[in-house]
Design a protein around this motif. Structure first.
Motif, PDB file in Angstrom:
ATOM      1  N   GLN A  22      33.391  46.153  37.671  1.00  0.00           N
ATOM      2  CA  GLN A  22      34.594  46.899  38.064  1.00  0.00           C
ATOM      3  C   GLN A  22      34.215  48.025  39.018  1.00  0.00           C
ATOM      4  OE1 GLN A  22      37.542  45.656  36.821  1.00  0.00           O
ATOM      5  NE2 GLN A  22      38.495  46.932  38.337  1.00  0.00           N
ATOM      6  N   LYS A  23      33.123  48.721  38.718  1.00  0.00           N
ATOM      7  CA  LYS A  23      32.645  49.794  39.598  1.00  0.00           C
ATOM      8  C   LYS A  23      32.227  49.223  40.954  1.00  0.00           C
ATOM      9  CE  LYS A  23      31.215  53.796  40.948  1.00  0.00           C
ATOM     10  NZ  LYS A  23      32.182  54.673  41.582  1.00  0.00           N
ATOM     11  N   PHE A  24      31.577  48.071  40.940  1.00  0.00           N
ATOM     12  CA  PHE A  24      31.170  47.420  42.185  1.00  0.00           C
ATOM     13  C   PHE A  24      32.383  47.179  43.079  1.00  0.00           C
ATOM     14  CE2 PHE A  24      30.637  43.579  44.706  1.00  0.00           C
ATOM     15  CZ  PHE A  24      29.457  43.833  45.390  1.00  0.00           C
TER      16      PHE A  24
ATOM     17  N   ASP B  27      22.786  54.081  49.155  1.00  0.00           N
ATOM     18  CA  ASP B  27      22.120  53.764  50.425  1.00  0.00           C
ATOM     19  C   ASP B  27      20.933  52.837  50.165  1.00  0.00           C
ATOM     20  OD1 ASP B  27      23.856  55.217  51.933  1.00  0.00           O
ATOM     21  OD2 ASP B  27      22.487  56.874  52.370  1.00  0.00           O
ATOM     22  N   GLY B  28      20.820  51.811  50.983  1.00  0.00           N
ATOM     23  CA  GLY B  28      19.736  50.859  50.827  1.00  0.00           C
ATOM     24  C   GLY B  28      20.077  49.700  49.909  1.00  0.00           C
ATOM     25  N   TYR B  29      21.247  49.745  49.290  1.00  0.00           N
ATOM     26  CA  TYR B  29      21.699  48.675  48.404  1.00  0.00           C
ATOM     27  C   TYR B  29      23.000  48.089  48.968  1.00  0.00           C
ATOM     28  CZ  TYR B  29      18.493  50.841  45.113  1.00  0.00           C
ATOM     29  OH  TYR B  29      17.386  51.355  44.524  1.00  0.00           O
TER      30      TYR B  29
ATOM     31  N   GLU C  24      29.584  39.260  50.050  1.00  0.00           N
ATOM     32  CA  GLU C  24      29.157  40.560  49.533  1.00  0.00           C
ATOM     33  C   GLU C  24      29.150  40.573  48.010  1.00  0.00           C
ATOM     34  OE1 GLU C  24      30.767  43.356  53.226  1.00  0.00           O
ATOM     35  OE2 GLU C  24      31.907  43.285  51.366  1.00  0.00           O
ATOM     36  N   THR C  25      30.125  39.919  47.411  1.00  0.00           N
ATOM     37  CA  THR C  25      30.219  39.851  45.957  1.00  0.00           C
ATOM     38  C   THR C  25      29.049  39.063  45.380  1.00  0.00           C
ATOM     39  OG1 THR C  25      32.630  40.028  45.987  1.00  0.00           O
ATOM     40  CG2 THR C  25      31.638  39.043  44.038  1.00  0.00           C
ATOM     41  N   ARG C  26      28.797  37.891  45.925  1.00  0.00           N
ATOM     42  CA  ARG C  26      27.712  37.043  45.406  1.00  0.00           C
ATOM     43  C   ARG C  26      26.339  37.706  45.551  1.00  0.00           C
ATOM     44  NH1 ARG C  26      29.052  32.009  43.834  1.00  0.00           N
ATOM     45  NH2 ARG C  26      31.133  31.258  44.357  1.00  0.00           N
ATOM     46  N   VAL C  27      26.131  38.447  46.616  1.00  0.00           N
ATOM     47  CA  VAL C  27      24.862  39.147  46.820  1.00  0.00           C
ATOM     48  C   VAL C  27      24.806  40.416  45.968  1.00  0.00           C
ATOM     49  CG1 VAL C  27      23.486  40.422  48.516  1.00  0.00           C
ATOM     50  CG2 VAL C  27      24.490  38.224  49.132  1.00  0.00           C
ATOM     51  N   GLY C  28      25.866  41.213  46.026  1.00  0.00           N
ATOM     52  CA  GLY C  28      25.877  42.519  45.359  1.00  0.00           C
ATOM     53  C   GLY C  28      25.847  42.465  43.852  1.00  0.00           C
TER      54      GLY C  28
END
Length: 149
Positions: free
Chosen positions: A58-60, A72-74, A101-105
């Motif tokens: 949810q935070k993501f 930063d960097g993530y 972005e979702t699948r990577v993050g």
């Protein structure tokens, strides 16, 4: 005159509880509606892997990619607000980029093994998401989020 504040000792004790835990992921429960941590009997509520992972996701989804220095960097968050409404980018490209972005993050979360399914539905300027992930423990967790501008 003033009561003694043992906040440093409290923080240290809570950090030790989390550090010494056997669960892959623990966190303090956060209420996204009130934007405050949940406190019961004067102490923050500790949540474990399943609920903590849902809260992490949810935070993501509520974080704009590249806006908070702490990340930063993530690749933490999505660029939905920046991409939506762009006249040079089609909605299909926006939705595809958010999925990427979702699948990577989401793999940044220590308890997530892989993304099992990703569904999105455009609703005006909003994008409703349903994501299911497999956890390292063998269980799965689901998150429903709505990205909006």
């Amino acid at each position: 005159m003033f009561p003694e504040d043992n906040i440093d000792e409290t923080i240290q004790a809570l950090a030790e509880i989390i550090e010494n835990s056997e669960s892959v992921l623990k966190s303090f429960k956060f209420n996204f509606t009130t934007k405050e941590f949940v406190v019961e009997d004067g102490s923050p509520v500790l949540i474990e892997e399943f609920e903590a992972t849902q809260q992490w996701m949810q935070k993501f989804f509520s974080t704009d990619l590249g806006t908070l220095e702490i990340y930063d960097g993530y690749t933490f968050g999505t660029s939905y607000k920046r991409l939506i409404g762009s006249k040079s980018i089609s909605n299909a490209v926006v939705e595809s980029e958010i999925e990427r972005e979702t699948r990577v993050g989401l793999l940044l979360c220590p308890s997530i093994k892989r993304v099992v399914s990703y569904e999105s539905e455009k609703q005006g300027t909003k994008l409703a998401l349903r994501v299911v992930v497999a956890l390292n423990s063998g269980a799965s967790a689901e998150c429903r989020a709505t990205l909006s501008v």
